[in-house]
Design a protein around this motif. Sequence first.
Motif, PDB file in Angstrom:
ATOM      1  N   GLN A   3       0.824  -1.214   0.000  1.00 23.75           N
ATOM      2  CA  GLN A   3       0.000   0.000   0.000  1.00 23.75           C
ATOM      3  C   GLN A   3       0.860   1.267   0.000  1.00 23.75           C
ATOM      4  O   GLN A   3       0.386   2.348  -0.367  1.00 23.75           O
ATOM      5  N   ASP A  30       3.881  -0.802  -7.631  1.00 24.60           N
ATOM      6  CA  ASP A  30       2.834  -1.747  -7.266  1.00 24.60           C
ATOM      7  C   ASP A  30       2.509  -2.667  -8.432  1.00 24.60           C
ATOM      8  O   ASP A  30       2.286  -3.873  -8.244  1.00 24.60           O
ATOM      9  N   MET A  61       3.067  -6.815  -8.404  1.00 20.64           N
ATOM     10  CA  MET A  61       2.046  -7.834  -8.630  1.00 20.64           C
ATOM     11  C   MET A  61       2.494  -8.926  -9.599  1.00 20.64           C
ATOM     12  O   MET A  61       1.864  -9.985  -9.665  1.00 20.64           O
ATOM     13  N   ASP A 100       0.340 -12.142  -0.739  1.00 19.97           N
ATOM     14  CA  ASP A 100      -1.081 -11.825  -0.692  1.00 19.97           C
ATOM     15  C   ASP A 100      -1.933 -13.060  -0.438  1.00 19.97           C
ATOM     16  O   ASP A 100      -2.959 -12.997   0.259  1.00 19.97           O
ATOM     17  N   GLU A 117      -8.773 -10.118   0.981  1.00 19.64           N
ATOM     18  CA  GLU A 117      -8.730 -10.694  -0.351  1.00 19.64           C
ATOM     19  C   GLU A 117      -7.402 -10.392  -1.051  1.00 19.64           C
ATOM     20  O   GLU A 117      -6.934  -9.252  -1.050  1.00 19.64           O
ATOM     21  N   TYR A 169      -5.133 -10.014  -4.535  1.00 15.86           N
ATOM     22  CA  TYR A 169      -5.495  -9.478  -5.847  1.00 15.86           C
ATOM     23  C   TYR A 169      -5.808 -10.626  -6.801  1.00 15.86           C
ATOM     24  O   TYR A 169      -5.333 -11.751  -6.634  1.00 15.86           O
ATOM     25  N   ALA A 170      -6.620 -10.369  -7.803  1.00 17.04           N
ATOM     26  CA  ALA A 170      -7.234 -11.424  -8.607  1.00 17.04           C
ATOM     27  C   ALA A 170      -6.231 -12.336  -9.298  1.00 17.04           C
ATOM     28  O   ALA A 170      -6.488 -13.533  -9.478  1.00 17.04           O
TER      29      ALA A 170
END
Length: 269
Positions: free
Chosen positions: A206, A213, A217, A226, A236, A238-239
């Motif tokens: 964050q 960022d 990922m 994560d 949650e 990240y997807a």
Amino acid sequence: MSAVASTTTSGSGTGSGHTQPFLKLSWLHLKYQFLETVRIPIAVLGNVLFPSLSMFFFVVPQTAVAGNPLFATTAVASLALFAVCSASLFTYGLGVAEDRQLPFYPFLRSLPTGPGPQMVARVLNGGIFSLFGVLPLIIIGWLFTSATVTPGQLLAGIGTILAVSVPFVLLGMAIGYALSAKAALPVVQIILFPLAFAGGLFLPPQMFPGWLDAISMATPTRAGRDLLVQATTGAEAYALALPVLAGWTLLFVVLAIVAYRNDEGRRFR
């Protein structure tokens, strides 16, 4: 390792093709690899102390983090993943490279049992020493911060961290089979710390600017971090975390296989 060799060769006259049960040979390799490691205490203490000291210096004194259950649990999970990454890369990257320089190793590679038992033992040995690094963090988080998990979350976290360690085990093996011990040590260090910083193991993502960022990922450390935080806190991930981790795992599988076969070609052609 002489006991491993004698156990393996003693049954070679049976003609069965498998001189000893696979699990028994894996246990023998695990036993001797574990003993070889613990005979050098600094090899164990290094993996335990650095994450624990980081917890004491950077998390415990910050009341805004240590006093918040979500932030404290996230910090413990992030540093636990760093402990696992460190143990995996050093155990396999440096450990395999050092083993390859031993006079006994070419003989071990030529035994009819194949590499399976030795590989299984390496994975299990790495898991054991990874948990050695995680346990002090759990105790520190319990005693000195507001970190909290339910029994279900704790079990989910342990399962997740062992699963997330797989790509780093494979990366360590690729390094160990591709490089000498002198080359493997700096390469492991060069890979480990940038991945840890970029993956948000030391600073929460964050706090990253947008461009960092986005890069974060795409790293296996961020994806693993994560997923671990999701297992221990319910926040949650990240997807794309799971696909990213799976993609890196597949890549490291290929690298480890290629490195092993190239090393075999150099030794036995």
